[in-house]
Scaffold this active site. Structure first.
Site, short mmCIF file in Angstrom:
data_model
loop_
_atom_site.label_atom_id
_atom_site.label_comp_id
_atom_site.label_asym_id
_atom_site.label_seq_id
_atom_site.Cartn_x
_atom_site.Cartn_y
_atom_site.Cartn_z
N GLY A 101 0.81 -1.22 0.00
CA GLY A 101 0.00 0.00 0.00
C GLY A 101 0.84 1.26 0.00
O GLY A 101 0.34 2.36 -0.20
N ARG A 102 2.13 1.08 0.30
CA ARG A 102 3.00 2.27 0.32
C ARG A 102 4.42 1.89 -0.05
O ARG A 102 5.36 2.61 0.27
CB ARG A 102 2.96 2.92 1.68
CG ARG A 102 3.34 1.97 2.80
CD ARG A 102 3.60 2.75 4.03
NE ARG A 102 3.76 1.87 5.17
CZ ARG A 102 4.21 2.27 6.33
NH1 ARG A 102 4.52 3.53 6.49
NH2 ARG A 102 4.32 1.43 7.32
N ASP A 134 -2.28 6.70 3.20
CA ASP A 134 -1.75 7.81 2.40
C ASP A 134 -0.53 7.42 1.57
O ASP A 134 0.03 8.24 0.84
CB ASP A 134 -1.41 9.00 3.31
CG ASP A 134 -0.35 8.66 4.35
OD1 ASP A 134 0.16 7.51 4.34
OD2 ASP A 134 -0.04 9.53 5.19
N GLY A 135 -0.08 6.17 1.73
CA GLY A 135 1.06 5.72 0.95
C GLY A 135 2.40 6.23 1.46
O GLY A 135 3.44 6.01 0.84
N ARG A 185 14.45 -0.12 0.91
CA ARG A 185 14.60 -1.40 1.61
C ARG A 185 15.15 -2.46 0.67
O ARG A 185 14.67 -2.61 -0.45
CB ARG A 185 13.26 -1.84 2.19
CG ARG A 185 13.35 -3.17 2.91
CD ARG A 185 12.17 -3.40 3.80
NE ARG A 185 10.93 -3.69 3.08
CZ ARG A 185 9.76 -3.91 3.69
NH1 ARG A 185 9.67 -3.82 5.00
NH2 ARG A 185 8.68 -4.17 2.99
N ARG A 192 5.74 -13.15 0.75
CA ARG A 192 5.33 -13.41 2.12
C ARG A 192 4.38 -14.59 2.15
O ARG A 192 3.82 -14.97 1.10
CB ARG A 192 4.58 -12.17 2.66
CG ARG A 192 5.35 -10.90 2.51
CD ARG A 192 4.45 -9.77 2.04
NE ARG A 192 5.25 -8.56 1.71
CZ ARG A 192 5.64 -7.66 2.59
NH1 ARG A 192 5.25 -7.78 3.84
NH2 ARG A 192 6.39 -6.65 2.23
N ASP A 261 1.32 -11.57 6.61
CA ASP A 261 1.87 -10.72 5.55
C ASP A 261 3.23 -10.15 5.96
O ASP A 261 3.91 -9.53 5.14
CB ASP A 261 0.91 -9.57 5.20
CG ASP A 261 0.51 -8.76 6.42
OD1 ASP A 261 -0.08 -9.35 7.34
OD2 ASP A 261 0.81 -7.56 6.46
N ASN A 262 3.61 -10.37 7.20
CA ASN A 262 4.91 -9.91 7.66
C ASN A 262 5.88 -11.06 7.90
O ASN A 262 6.85 -10.91 8.63
CB ASN A 262 4.75 -9.08 8.94
CG ASN A 262 4.02 -7.77 8.68
OD1 ASN A 262 3.99 -7.28 7.55
ND2 ASN A 262 3.42 -7.20 9.70
N ASP A 271 9.67 -6.24 7.97
CA ASP A 271 8.64 -5.35 8.49
C ASP A 271 8.84 -5.00 9.94
O ASP A 271 8.15 -5.51 10.83
CB ASP A 271 7.23 -5.92 8.23
CG ASP A 271 6.70 -5.44 6.88
OD1 ASP A 271 7.39 -4.63 6.25
OD2 ASP A 271 5.63 -5.87 6.47
P1 AMP Z 1 2.08 -3.29 8.02
O1 AMP Z 1 1.32 -3.13 9.28
O2 AMP Z 1 3.17 -2.27 7.82
O3 AMP Z 1 2.57 -4.67 7.79
O4 AMP Z 1 1.04 -2.96 6.85
C1 AMP Z 1 -0.12 -3.70 6.64
C2 AMP Z 1 -0.75 -3.28 5.34
O5 AMP Z 1 -1.14 -1.90 5.38
C3 AMP Z 1 0.13 -3.42 4.13
O6 AMP Z 1 -0.69 -3.79 3.07
C4 AMP Z 1 0.68 -2.03 3.95
O7 AMP Z 1 1.09 -1.79 2.62
C5 AMP Z 1 -0.52 -1.19 4.32
N1 AMP Z 1 -0.14 0.15 4.79
C6 AMP Z 1 0.49 0.44 5.95
N2 AMP Z 1 0.65 1.77 6.07
C7 AMP Z 1 0.14 2.34 4.96
C8 AMP Z 1 0.00 3.69 4.50
N3 AMP Z 1 0.44 4.72 5.22
N4 AMP Z 1 -0.59 3.87 3.31
C9 AMP Z 1 -1.05 2.83 2.59
N5 AMP Z 1 -0.96 1.56 2.96
C10 AMP Z 1 -0.38 1.30 4.15
MG MG Z 2 3.68 -5.46 6.46
#
Ligand code: AMP
Ligand code: MG
Length: 508
Positions: A101-102, A134-135, A185, A192, A261-262, A271
């Site tokens: 997502g980002r 917000d990406g 990174r 995953r 996913d992590n 992550d």
């Molecule tokens: P994470 O908790 O970092 O493993 O993220 C879980 C999911 O949320 C993944 O699909 C990320 O890409 C998405 N994600 C986390 N933060 C953001 C953000 N600020 N904008 C868009 N997607 C996000």
């Molecule tokens: Mg993640």
């Protein structure tokens, strides 16, 4: 006499020689998406050692063009940006579509050992997988990921690493406005457990097979000729995770958000969100603000690892056998590889941490009991995990003066004395030179971990005053954690009462 030709060979291109094997997979494995440019990119740090390892031109990376790439503002023609599709179980609940997502993958490079490594920009803007996000990424979490990845690498544990980080010159809005940043990174790959779940949940068995074949080719090439390659793959992934999680435990690491996913299929730590190294040993320790029920507590990690791998096994069932019962039996057998890797890595690692060697005739059961007894006393008396083992590495069991620094870590030092006599009784008959055992122990028991209060101090200095000096100092010690750095001895200290960090945040 003709002289050798002086015509200069064409200068090698400074641009990263990106390859795109993942983007060669079917189109529904990812989305083509370019980063969104940021206002004012500024290089905060370049990991020159890693750049060299990746055969990347550090001089170019630090140039305006290189920084433009690291910020996602202008990509070299060799890049092909994509966001990868994946699903995942988050705190036990299945989310069918997560995806990057980002994060945007620029491509793969071949490092100087011939290994293919992904280069990805995290915080590079919205993608089709952003949902309501917000990406973007805030500087604090980017710093944490940078530091913890380098520390993990310094400890010798497989991990993704940061190639560099840039400030975006734009605020991101979390609880309050924070400076934005992007982390470049580097990972062995970004596949995953959740990548398999994405296709399996859609009933797309062809994609599951394609992904499994790609994974074998990229990370487990010797399995390609196995009679049962997919069962062997499951066992191999499970074994790498078992070993990885054992190694986390041995250094007091808490991942904090072990959603499927992590969990990287390569066996790397990935992550770094609300993760932390613990100070006082406590198997129930949780730092993550979002882990309210302690699902991902320190001592839960081995069982959660297996839970995650069970989700992977479910995805692979259709590849294991046409007969569902037979497939399940094969999956169960393959998953046994997890415990078979975890148990010796963990208990063998613990025995080694107190200086024991598994000589022929050793009663490892008794040794396991000895080290478990120490852990129990540490938990009961709030002893610092890292310092107990490091100071034990400097001690001689029959010299009380050398034991004093360890015993003083225990709320009731007598609890350590009882254990120390057992340890002495175990070591004495072996007649090994103290110095030899100590050297072995120091190479396993780090003096330096990125303690939470130190990480927090780095984040505060960087975000509040733009001061990166504390970052450089912390990186210097945690990247060589087994060495004594007399000038930085204070980095070994646990936090004072007012410095204790009780919670960490994922900051997404
Ligand atoms: P994470 O908790 O970092 O493993 O993220 C879980 C999911 O949320 C993944 O699909 C990320 O890409 C998405 N994600 C986390 N933060 C953001 C953000 N600020 N904008 C868009 N997607 C996000
Ligand atoms: Mg993640």
């Amino acid at each position: 006499m003709t002289r050798p030709s002086t015509a200069a060979a064409p200068a090698p291109s400074p641009l990263p020689a990106f390859e795109h094997s993942y983007a060669g997979l079917p189109g529904h494995f990812y989305a083509d998406i370019a980063p969104t440019a940021v206002a004012e990119p500024a290089l905060l740090r370049l990991n020159r050692a890693l750049a060299a390892d990746l055969q990347l031109d550090a001089h170019w990376l630090a140039s305006a063009d290189g920084v433009a790439m690291l910020a996602g503002n202008r990509l070299p023609a060799t890049a092909r940006p994509i966001a990868m599709a994946y699903a995942g179980h988050q705190f036990g609940n299945f989310v069918p579509s997560l995806g990057d997502g980002r994060a945007i993958l620029l491509g793969e490079v071949i490092d100087r050992h011939g290994h293919r490594r992904d280069v990805q920009l995290k915080g590079a803007g919205r993608t089709p997988f952003s949902r309501s996000g917000d990406g973007r990424a805030a500087l604090g979490p980017v710093l944490r990921e940078y530091i913890l990845g380098e520390a993990m690498h310094g400890l010798g544990i497989p991990t993704t690493r940061a190639l560099g980080m840039v400030a975006t010159g734009e605020p991101v809005f979390r609880e309050r406005p924070e400076p934005g940043a992007i982390l470049a990174r580097v990972a062995a790959s970004h596949m995953r457990v959740g990548t398999f779940e994405y296709f399996a949940r859609r009933g797309d068995t062809d994609a599951v097979r394609t992904l499994a074949d790609y994974l074998i080719q990229r990370h487990y090439p010797t399995l390609a000729d196995d009679a049962e390659p997919y069962a062997a793959l499951l066992a191999a992934v499970a074994a790498r995770q078992g070993e990885l999680i054992a190694r986390w435990l041995l250094v007091g690491f808490i991942h904090g958000v072990m959603n499927t996913d992590n969990m990287a299929l390569s066996g790397e730590t990935i992550d770094y969100g609300p993760c932390a190294f613990m100070d006082a040993y406590d198997p129930n320790q949780v730092y993550s603000s979002i882990d309210r029920f302690g699902r991902y507590a320190y001592g839960q990690q081995p069982s959660i690892g297996l839970w995650n791998l069970t989700q992977l096994a479910n995805c692979l069932l259709p590849l294991l056998d046409d007969d569902m019962d037979a497939a399940k039996t094969k999956a169960r057998t393959a998953l046994d590889a997890y415990g078979q890797a975890f148990e010796p890595a963990y208990y063998g690692g613990l025995r080694a941490k107190i200086g024991l060697t598994d000589d022929p005739g050793t009663d490892t059961g008794a040794d396991d009991e000895l080290v478990t007894d120490l852990l129990g006393r540490m938990a009961q008396h709030g002893a610092d995990f890292t310092n107990t083992f490091r100071l034990l590495s400097d001690a001689s069991p029959d010299d009380p003066g050398t034991l004093e620094p360890v015993r003083s870590l225990f709320a009731e030092p007598a609890a350590f004395d009882d254990w120390a006599s057992r340890w002495q009784a175990r070591l004495t008959p072996h007649n090994e030179l103290d110095a030899e055992r100590q050297a072995r122990m120091r190479a396993l028991n780090p003096a330096y971990i990125p303690r939470n209060h130190r990480v927090q101090a780095v984040i505060d200095a960087a975000t509040q005053g733009g001061d990166l000096t504390p970052l450089e100092q912390l990186l210097a010690v945690v990247s060589r954690p087994y060495e004594d750095h007399a000038e930085h001895a204070e980095y070994r200290n646990p936090p004072a009462a007012h410095e204790v960090v009780h919670q960490t945040f994922c900051g997404t």
